[in-house]
Motif scaffolding. Structure first.
Motif, PDB file in Angstrom:
ATOM      1  N   ILE A  13       0.837  -1.199   0.000  1.00 54.21           N
ATOM      2  CA  ILE A  13       0.000   0.000   0.000  1.00 54.21           C
ATOM      3  C   ILE A  13       0.873   1.251   0.000  1.00 54.21           C
ATOM      4  N   ARG A  14       1.947   1.243   0.790  1.00 55.04           N
ATOM      5  CA  ARG A  14       2.865   2.385   0.819  1.00 55.04           C
ATOM      6  C   ARG A  14       3.534   2.555  -0.542  1.00 55.04           C
ATOM      7  N   ASP A  15       3.959   1.445  -1.141  1.00 55.13           N
ATOM      8  CA  ASP A  15       4.594   1.504  -2.467  1.00 55.13           C
ATOM      9  C   ASP A  15       3.611   1.985  -3.530  1.00 55.13           C
ATOM     10  N   LEU A  16       2.358   1.561  -3.428  1.00 54.44           N
ATOM     11  CA  LEU A  16       1.340   2.020  -4.373  1.00 54.44           C
ATOM     12  C   LEU A  16       1.133   3.524  -4.221  1.00 54.44           C
ATOM     13  N   ARG A  17       1.027   3.980  -2.992  1.00 55.63           N
ATOM     14  CA  ARG A  17       0.872   5.419  -2.739  1.00 55.63           C
ATOM     15  C   ARG A  17       2.064   6.195  -3.297  1.00 55.63           C
ATOM     16  N   ASP A  18       3.272   5.676  -3.090  1.00 54.49           N
ATOM     17  CA  ASP A  18       4.476   6.338  -3.614  1.00 54.49           C
ATOM     18  C   ASP A  18       4.485   6.352  -5.140  1.00 54.49           C
ATOM     19  N   ALA A  19       4.059   5.249  -5.748  1.00 52.87           N
ATOM     20  CA  ALA A  19       4.026   5.169  -7.214  1.00 52.87           C
ATOM     21  C   ALA A  19       2.999   6.141  -7.780  1.00 52.87           C
ATOM     22  N   ASN A 153     -17.441  -3.678 -18.364  1.00 46.64           N
ATOM     23  CA  ASN A 153     -16.893  -2.983 -17.196  1.00 46.64           C
ATOM     24  C   ASN A 153     -16.040  -3.914 -16.339  1.00 46.64           C
ATOM     25  N   LEU A 154     -16.382  -5.194 -16.334  1.00 39.07           N
ATOM     26  CA  LEU A 154     -15.591  -6.155 -15.575  1.00 39.07           C
ATOM     27  C   LEU A 154     -14.183  -6.283 -16.162  1.00 39.07           C
ATOM     28  N   LEU A 155     -14.091  -6.265 -17.487  1.00 41.80           N
ATOM     29  CA  LEU A 155     -12.789  -6.306 -18.156  1.00 41.80           C
ATOM     30  C   LEU A 155     -11.991  -5.044 -17.847  1.00 41.80           C
ATOM     31  N   ARG A 156     -12.653  -3.903 -17.864  1.00 44.87           N
ATOM     32  CA  ARG A 156     -11.976  -2.650 -17.525  1.00 44.87           C
ATOM     33  C   ARG A 156     -11.496  -2.676 -16.078  1.00 44.87           C
ATOM     34  N   LEU A 157     -12.326  -3.181 -15.188  1.00 47.38           N
ATOM     35  CA  LEU A 157     -11.957  -3.278 -13.775  1.00 47.38           C
ATOM     36  C   LEU A 157     -10.756  -4.204 -13.591  1.00 47.38           C
ATOM     37  N   GLY A 158     -10.729  -5.295 -14.363  1.00 47.54           N
ATOM     38  CA  GLY A 158      -9.576  -6.200 -14.311  1.00 47.54           C
ATOM     39  C   GLY A 158      -8.297  -5.513 -14.771  1.00 47.54           C
ATOM     40  N   GLY A 159      -8.378  -4.704 -15.814  1.00 45.06           N
ATOM     41  CA  GLY A 159      -7.208  -3.958 -16.283  1.00 45.06           C
ATOM     42  C   GLY A 159      -6.725  -2.951 -15.258  1.00 45.06           C
ATOM     43  N   ILE A 160      -7.670  -2.297 -14.591  1.00 45.72           N
ATOM     44  CA  ILE A 160      -7.309  -1.343 -13.530  1.00 45.72           C
ATOM     45  C   ILE A 160      -6.623  -2.074 -12.388  1.00 45.72           C
ATOM     46  N   ALA A 161      -7.138  -3.238 -12.030  1.00 44.30           N
ATOM     47  CA  ALA A 161      -6.519  -4.024 -10.956  1.00 44.30           C
ATOM     48  C   ALA A 161      -5.094  -4.421 -11.332  1.00 44.30           C
ATOM     49  N   LEU A 162      -4.889  -4.839 -12.586  1.00 46.33           N
ATOM     50  CA  LEU A 162      -3.529  -5.187 -13.027  1.00 46.33           C
ATOM     51  C   LEU A 162      -2.592  -3.991 -12.967  1.00 46.33           C
ATOM     52  N   LEU A 163      -3.068  -2.827 -13.372  1.00 49.74           N
ATOM     53  CA  LEU A 163      -2.235  -1.627 -13.287  1.00 49.74           C
ATOM     54  C   LEU A 163      -1.897  -1.287 -11.837  1.00 49.74           C
ATOM     55  N   LEU A 164      -2.865  -1.437 -10.948  1.00 47.59           N
ATOM     56  CA  LEU A 164      -2.600  -1.161  -9.537  1.00 47.59           C
ATOM     57  C   LEU A 164      -1.582  -2.142  -8.962  1.00 47.59           C
ATOM     58  N   LEU A 167       1.822  -1.060 -10.294  1.00 52.19           N
ATOM     59  CA  LEU A 167       2.305   0.141  -9.608  1.00 52.19           C
ATOM     60  C   LEU A 167       2.702  -0.165  -8.160  1.00 52.19           C
ATOM     61  N   GLY A 168       1.917  -1.012  -7.476  1.00 53.88           N
ATOM     62  CA  GLY A 168       2.246  -1.375  -6.103  1.00 53.88           C
ATOM     63  C   GLY A 168       3.525  -2.181  -6.001  1.00 53.88           C
ATOM     64  N   GLN A 169       3.788  -3.013  -6.996  1.00 58.01           N
ATOM     65  CA  GLN A 169       5.027  -3.801  -7.004  1.00 58.01           C
ATOM     66  C   GLN A 169       6.240  -2.922  -7.308  1.00 58.01           C
ATOM     67  N   ALA A 170       6.063  -1.969  -8.210  1.00 60.49           N
ATOM     68  CA  ALA A 170       7.188  -1.129  -8.627  1.00 60.49           C
ATOM     69  C   ALA A 170       7.498  -0.045  -7.601  1.00 60.49           C
ATOM     70  N   GLY A 171       6.467   0.561  -7.030  1.00 62.84           N
ATOM     71  CA  GLY A 171       6.688   1.630  -6.061  1.00 62.84           C
ATOM     72  C   GLY A 171       7.244   2.880  -6.714  1.00 62.84           C
TER      73      GLY A 171
END
Length: 184
Positions: A13-19, A153-164, A167-171
């Motif tokens: 969560i901290r890394d996601l916030r930083d990203a 919308n479910l496909l779009r939500l899945g893409g948003i989840a993948l992006l999150l 971003l959370g992994q990369a920080g």
């Protein structure tokens, strides 16, 4: 064991916030994020009805604003506020992901060519995720989005989840330990 999972969750969560905050650290980064966000939104909306987009843009390429406006209305009419919000969120997260990935590539380039190989999958993940649901329309499967549950919308939500997740992994790219398998 559960303490380690909780700590890892807080770190993510901290890394996601930083990203998510990284593009706000300079005007140039914010500009890159804004340009990529607008371009991604235009591509997503234009790819929702590619035949119309091609007809309008082939007649007069300066009518891109009209095409985006008309197709934004169509996205709203077919998927509602939720679908339009998901497309906008998708575009914003893609802008952030591309900005962060470019920073990682620049950082890796300074370290050496071998570390760029470690960053490229993240850049490709951001690029592939940005096309998301628009790929179906671009491939000629315009009706496929309407046939999907919840109007795609479910496909779009899945893409948003993948992006999150990306971003959370990369920080924050300024502190990411590229090529070392851990954080700095």
């Amino acid at each position: 064991m559960t303490g380690n999972r909780a700590a890892a969750g807080h770190d993510w969560i901290r890394d996601l916030r930083d990203a998510l905050g990284y593009p706000l650290t300079s005007d140039a980064r914010l500009l890159v994020t804004a340009v990529v966000t607008v371009a991604t939104y235009a591509v997503l909306v234009l790819s929702s009805f590619p035949q119309f987009s091609v007809q309008v843009l082939a007649t007069d390429p300066t009518d891109v604003g009209y095409a985006v406006t008309a197709l934004t209305r169509e996205v709203y009419l077919t998927t509602g506020y939720l679908g339009l919000a998901l497309v906008a969120a998708y575009a914003v997260l893609t802008g952030i992901a591309v900005t962060n990935a470019l920073a990682l590539v620049q950082r890796a380039h300074r370290r050496g060519a071998s570390t760029i190989v470690g960053v490229l999958p993240g850049l490709l993940a951001a690029g592939c995720a940005s096309c998301g649901a628009g790929v179906l329309g671009a491939l000629g499967f315009v009706g496929a989005m309407a046939a999907l549950p919840f109007d795609g919308n479910l496909l779009r939500l899945g893409g948003i989840a993948l992006l999150l997740v990306f971003l959370g992994q990369a920080g924050d790219p300024r502190t990411c330990a590229v090529g070392r398998g851990g954080r700095a």
